[in-house]
Design a protein around this motif. Structure first.
Motif, PDB file in Angstrom:
ATOM      1  N   ALA A 104      23.281  74.236  35.658  1.00 44.11           N
ATOM      2  CA  ALA A 104      22.390  73.200  36.180  1.00 44.11           C
ATOM      3  C   ALA A 104      22.109  72.144  35.111  1.00 44.11           C
ATOM      4  N   HIS A 105      21.987  72.581  33.853  1.00 48.72           N
ATOM      5  CA  HIS A 105      21.766  71.632  32.758  1.00 48.72           C
ATOM      6  C   HIS A 105      23.065  70.900  32.400  1.00 48.72           C
ATOM      7  N   MET A 106      24.172  71.626  32.416  1.00 51.04           N
ATOM      8  CA  MET A 106      25.448  71.038  32.030  1.00 51.04           C
ATOM      9  C   MET A 106      25.926  70.015  33.054  1.00 51.04           C
ATOM     10  N   ALA A 107      25.448  70.142  34.282  1.00 50.26           N
ATOM     11  CA  ALA A 107      25.828  69.192  35.321  1.00 50.26           C
ATOM     12  C   ALA A 107      25.148  67.833  35.130  1.00 50.26           C
ATOM     13  N   LYS A 108      24.040  67.833  34.384  1.00 53.71           N
ATOM     14  CA  LYS A 108      23.257  66.604  34.204  1.00 53.71           C
ATOM     15  C   LYS A 108      23.728  65.776  33.010  1.00 53.71           C
ATOM     16  N   ARG A 109      24.327  66.440  32.017  1.00 51.11           N
ATOM     17  CA  ARG A 109      24.790  65.721  30.837  1.00 51.11           C
ATOM     18  C   ARG A 109      25.763  66.575  30.048  1.00 51.11           C
ATOM     19  N   GLU A 110      26.493  65.947  29.149  1.00 54.09           N
ATOM     20  CA  GLU A 110      27.391  66.672  28.258  1.00 54.09           C
ATOM     21  C   GLU A 110      26.644  67.024  26.975  1.00 54.09           C
ATOM     22  N   TYR A 111      26.958  68.180  26.422  1.00 55.12           N
ATOM     23  CA  TYR A 111      26.323  68.630  25.181  1.00 55.12           C
ATOM     24  C   TYR A 111      27.373  68.715  24.083  1.00 55.12           C
ATOM     25  N   ASP A 112      26.979  68.265  22.891  1.00 53.91           N
ATOM     26  CA  ASP A 112      27.900  68.304  21.755  1.00 53.91           C
ATOM     27  C   ASP A 112      28.146  69.732  21.277  1.00 53.91           C
ATOM     28  N   HIS A 113      27.118  70.576  21.407  1.00 53.94           N
ATOM     29  CA  HIS A 113      27.208  71.918  20.841  1.00 53.94           C
ATOM     30  C   HIS A 113      26.284  72.871  21.609  1.00 53.94           C
ATOM     31  N   VAL A 114      26.621  74.150  21.554  1.00 55.93           N
ATOM     32  CA  VAL A 114      25.805  75.199  22.178  1.00 55.93           C
ATOM     33  C   VAL A 114      25.368  76.177  21.098  1.00 55.93           C
ATOM     34  N   VAL A 115      24.090  76.546  21.131  1.00 55.87           N
ATOM     35  CA  VAL A 115      23.553  77.539  20.197  1.00 55.87           C
ATOM     36  C   VAL A 115      23.077  78.753  20.983  1.00 55.87           C
ATOM     37  N   PHE A 116      23.584  79.921  20.611  1.00 56.91           N
ATOM     38  CA  PHE A 116      23.113  81.184  21.168  1.00 56.91           C
ATOM     39  C   PHE A 116      22.201  81.814  20.115  1.00 56.91           C
ATOM     40  N   PHE A 163      17.957  77.072  10.226  1.00 57.23           N
ATOM     41  CA  PHE A 163      18.891  76.450   9.284  1.00 57.23           C
ATOM     42  C   PHE A 163      20.052  75.790  10.036  1.00 57.23           C
ATOM     43  N   ILE A 164      20.552  76.492  11.052  1.00 58.69           N
ATOM     44  CA  ILE A 164      21.698  76.004  11.816  1.00 58.69           C
ATOM     45  C   ILE A 164      21.399  74.666  12.479  1.00 58.69           C
ATOM     46  N   LEU A 165      20.217  74.546  13.088  1.00 58.09           N
ATOM     47  CA  LEU A 165      19.931  73.303  13.812  1.00 58.09           C
ATOM     48  C   LEU A 165      19.880  72.100  12.859  1.00 58.09           C
ATOM     49  N   LYS A 166      19.419  72.319  11.641  1.00 54.14           N
ATOM     50  CA  LYS A 166      19.406  71.234  10.663  1.00 54.14           C
ATOM     51  C   LYS A 166      20.823  70.896  10.210  1.00 54.14           C
ATOM     52  N   GLY A 204      26.019  65.370  12.485  1.00 54.02           N
ATOM     53  CA  GLY A 204      26.155  64.340  13.503  1.00 54.02           C
ATOM     54  C   GLY A 204      26.045  64.821  14.931  1.00 54.02           C
ATOM     55  N   VAL A 205      25.729  66.104  15.123  1.00 54.74           N
ATOM     56  CA  VAL A 205      25.534  66.622  16.480  1.00 54.74           C
ATOM     57  C   VAL A 205      24.238  66.047  17.037  1.00 54.74           C
ATOM     58  N   LYS A 206      24.328  65.439  18.218  1.00 49.66           N
ATOM     59  CA  LYS A 206      23.161  64.780  18.797  1.00 49.66           C
ATOM     60  C   LYS A 206      22.520  65.569  19.935  1.00 49.66           C
ATOM     61  N   SER A 207      23.296  66.374  20.645  1.00 46.17           N
ATOM     62  CA  SER A 207      22.734  67.111  21.786  1.00 46.17           C
ATOM     63  C   SER A 207      23.160  68.573  21.741  1.00 46.17           C
ATOM     64  N   VAL A 208      22.189  69.464  21.943  1.00 47.87           N
ATOM     65  CA  VAL A 208      22.429  70.906  21.865  1.00 47.87           C
ATOM     66  C   VAL A 208      21.865  71.588  23.104  1.00 47.87           C
ATOM     67  N   PHE A 219      14.885  70.007  15.360  1.00 46.32           N
ATOM     68  CA  PHE A 219      16.191  69.374  15.545  1.00 46.32           C
ATOM     69  C   PHE A 219      16.045  67.857  15.610  1.00 46.32           C
ATOM     70  N   GLU A 220      15.070  67.397  16.358  1.00 46.17           N
ATOM     71  CA  GLU A 220      14.856  65.949  16.474  1.00 46.17           C
ATOM     72  C   GLU A 220      14.378  65.351  15.160  1.00 46.17           C
ATOM     73  N   ALA A 221      13.552  66.082  14.415  1.00 52.15           N
ATOM     74  CA  ALA A 221      13.091  65.591  13.111  1.00 52.15           C
ATOM     75  C   ALA A 221      14.247  65.484  12.123  1.00 52.15           C
ATOM     76  N   ALA A 222      15.284  66.329  12.326  1.00 51.38           N
ATOM     77  CA  ALA A 222      16.439  66.311  11.427  1.00 51.38           C
ATOM     78  C   ALA A 222      17.476  65.262  11.823  1.00 51.38           C
ATOM     79  N   GLY A 223      17.226  64.565  12.931  1.00 52.80           N
ATOM     80  CA  GLY A 223      18.158  63.517  13.352  1.00 52.80           C
ATOM     81  C   GLY A 223      18.844  63.753  14.680  1.00 52.80           C
ATOM     82  N   GLY A 224      18.638  64.917  15.291  1.00 53.90           N
ATOM     83  CA  GLY A 224      19.200  65.180  16.611  1.00 53.90           C
ATOM     84  C   GLY A 224      18.447  64.398  17.684  1.00 53.90           C
ATOM     85  N   GLU A 225      19.048  64.301  18.861  1.00 54.39           N
ATOM     86  CA  GLU A 225      18.439  63.507  19.932  1.00 54.39           C
ATOM     87  C   GLU A 225      18.015  64.323  21.139  1.00 54.39           C
TER      88      GLU A 225
END
Length: 342
Positions: free
Chosen positions: A182-194, A272-275, A281-285, A311-317
């Protein structure tokens, strides 16, 4: 149910626990019961008692109470009401030949009361399903020990069946994948974190069979020698979810959250990973928390809110939490199937 078996089957669903309210006294009480469990804080009893009662509970409770207050709803703790809803829906699905009870390992409703409920129904057998997808001594193992401790005092002990892990059960994987789509249908993500709840490395090594565990490539495949290794199960869940969602291997990361103390815990650490991702340069997770089947402090607040802010404070969107299974119809199907298979 076994071939030729008669009578009613009891089903015990168990989750970790929650304070009775977000007040400091109730949170302190919960933390004490939780952390005094020798399987959770696996150090010598005197040290555990002094550390929990003298340091952790007094100083951590006020901070944790503020976080629980953010989580609380009109129905109370999500972990509790999702569990009670799950009990009701699974009961409806299984029908009159089963009696489904729900308990918490810590606080209320207790495992003892849930088992008493099943005992009063005169069930012939009990299927125990700890609601932890990946086995760990500190979670599933603790539930199993508590159940056996209680039932061992009964005059008549029914057949017991424990479902110890469902890290790659098709219904579990399929439900998480469906929610993610449902989330992936709304937008593309640069990366996935489990992101999984962390454990001290010492607990993983203690559970290893004949020194097999190396906290590394030994988790690249899942088989009989690492079937009950928590770390191996986390990687197996991630592989199966990635397969179900067609996520390439270089587009996802397995990490661990919620560490406590100075001893090394399972790595890499999610914060640590999200930073690192933002710096690369990953913008969406798209973030999963697949160690939990119901939304709680660790999913809604830690992964959904705190990691988003970091993540957003580190530059992600854009950081998006994949909600937990809660009472999704596919999850009700999966629990029903696991019980019937047992």
């Amino acid at each position: 149910m076994k071939s030729g078996a008669t009578g009613k089957t009891g089903v015990l669903l168990v989750n970790l626990g929650t304070p009775d309210s977000p007040s400091v006294p109730h949170v302190r009480k919960y933390l004490r019961e939780f952390l005094l469990d020798k399987r959770v804080l696996d150090i010598a009893a005197p040290s555990r008692y002094m550390l929990v009662n003298g340091v952790i509970a007094p100083f951590r409770a006020p901070k944790s109470a503020k976080i629980y207050a953010q989580l609380w709803t009109e129905r109370g703790s999500p972990l509790l009401f999702h569990g009670l809803d799950l009990q009701r829906l699974v009961q409806e699905r299984l029908g009159k030949d089963y009696h489904v009870a729900f308990g918490m390992r810590y606080q209320s409703p207790s495992i003892e009361n849930a088992l008493k409920e099943l005992q009063e129904k005169v069930v012939d057998r009990i299927v125990v399903l700890p609601l932890f997808p990946q086995y760990a001594s500190a979670s599933t193992g603790s539930v199993q020990e508590k159940v056996m401790e209680i039932v061992s005092k009964w005059e008549v002990i029914p057949d017991l069946k424990f479902i110890s892990t469902f890290c790659n059960h098709p219904g579990f994987i399929g439900t998480f994948a469906e929610i993610a789509r449902a989330h992936m249908a709304k937008r593309e993500y640069d990366h996935v974190v489990f992101s999984y709840h962390g454990l001290p490395e010492r607990q993983i090594l203690k559970a290893s069979t004949k020194g097999y565990c190396q906290l590394g490539a030994c988790c690249n495949t899942y088989h009989s020698r690492n079937r009950y290794c928590y770390r191996a199960q986390c990687f197996e869940t991630s592989r199966q979810l990635a397969k179900a969602l067609n996520i390439p291997e270089d587009k996802y990361t397995v990490s661990f959250q919620s560490r406590l103390g100075k001893d090394p815990w399972l790595q890499p650490y999610t914060d640590f990973i999200l930073k690192d991702l933002a710096a690369a340069g990953v913008k969406s997770v798209l973030a999963f928390s697949p160690a939990f089947v119901a939304d709680c402090l660790e999913t809604t607040i830690e992964v959904g809110k705190e990691f988003k802010e970091e993540f957003e404070a580190a530059g992600g969107e854009h950081w998006q939490l994949v909600e937990s299974l809660n009472t999704h119809p596919l999850w009700i199907d999966a629990v029903t199937q696991m019980v019937q298979e047992a």
